[in-house]
Design an enzyme around this catalytic site. Structure first.
Site, short mmCIF file in Angstrom:
data_model
loop_
_atom_site.label_atom_id
_atom_site.label_comp_id
_atom_site.label_asym_id
_atom_site.label_seq_id
_atom_site.Cartn_x
_atom_site.Cartn_y
_atom_site.Cartn_z
N CYS A 117 0.84 -1.19 0.00
CA CYS A 117 0.00 0.00 0.00
C CYS A 117 0.88 1.25 0.00
CB CYS A 117 -0.98 -0.03 1.17
SG CYS A 117 -2.38 1.09 0.99
N GLU B 200 -1.17 -8.88 4.89
CA GLU B 200 -0.88 -9.00 6.32
C GLU B 200 -2.14 -8.92 7.18
OE1 GLU B 200 -0.77 -4.53 5.67
OE2 GLU B 200 -0.33 -6.35 4.55
N HIS C 26 -3.63 -5.62 1.19
CA HIS C 26 -2.95 -5.92 2.45
C HIS C 26 -3.01 -7.41 2.82
CE1 HIS C 26 -2.31 -1.74 3.86
NE2 HIS C 26 -3.41 -1.49 3.15
#
Length: 220
Positions: free
Chosen positions: A87, A198, A196
């Protein structure tokens, strides 16, 4: 693999990255403040997480790209070290010249916060080896400037050299050229992507779709 996570003012995903790295690597990464001028000794992987570095003033990532730590990151990449930008981290990597192209305002001119589906374009890299080629997985996105763009020659080179890492597999909501969601450097050691992974590494988060990225790095 020893990881260092960079922290710029306004970054807000560093703790998510810590969790993802801890789960896959089995040890704690180091947080490095942007005013440092050197990476921790023995660093294998540098992670630039998401958020709004310096409030996204000027252009997203433009100010962070000139932080004191960035020459060390560029030197790390130049000698073959691994770098992951997600990002805002992806935006910083393009602004710092570590990846080509730029991330522009979303085509809708609106901030997008929702899940998207990504297709793995190649599964023979240290970032993607735990996926099957062509795998489709879910990843949250949260950005206002995720519209990947580059000149036609650069886009053709990315395609021709097989450097597209991920594409949007559902609606291309931000308008990215050729539905590109992430790209590699020519040596496949620098990866930037907008969504994302994660944020989906534990069942308590609602799924583990993003965990293969970190498991791939751990296996390397």
């Amino acid at each position: 693999m020893k990881a260092a996570i960079l922290l710029f003012p306004g970054i807000n995903r560093e703790r998510d990255m810590v969790l993802a790295v801890r789960q896959s690597f089995g040890h704690e990464p180091q947080i490095v403040w942007h005013k440092e001028t050197a990476l921790p000794p023995g660093t294998d992987l540098v992670i630039l997480p998401g958020g709004f570095s310096f409030g996204d003033y000027l252009r997203c990532g433009a100010m962070a790209a000139h932080s004191p730590i960035m020459p060390a990151v560029q030197a790390h990449a130049a000698r073959g070290g691994y770098v992951l930008g997600v990002c805002n981290g992806f935006q910083i990597l393009t602004e710092a010249g570590l990846l080509p192209g730029a991330l522009l305002r979303n085509a809708s001119l609106r901030f997008l916060s929702m899940d998207t589906m990504l297709k793995v374009e190649r599964a023979d890299t240290v970032f993607t080896s735990k996926w099957q080629p062509g795998a489709i997985f879910r990843a949250p996105m949260a950005h206002g400037d995720g519209n990947y763009t580059a000149d036609p020659a650069t886009l053709d080179r990315l395609e021709g050299e097989n450097l597209v890492a991920f594409r949007y597999a559902d609606e291309n909501r931000n308008g990215s050229a050729r539905s590109i969601a992430g790209i590699f450097s020519p040596n496949l050691r620098v990866l930037g992507l907008m969504p994302h992974p994660e944020n989906l590494v534990d069942p308590l988060m609602g799924g583990t779709d993003g965990k293969p990225l970190f498991d791939s790095l751990a296996a390397a």
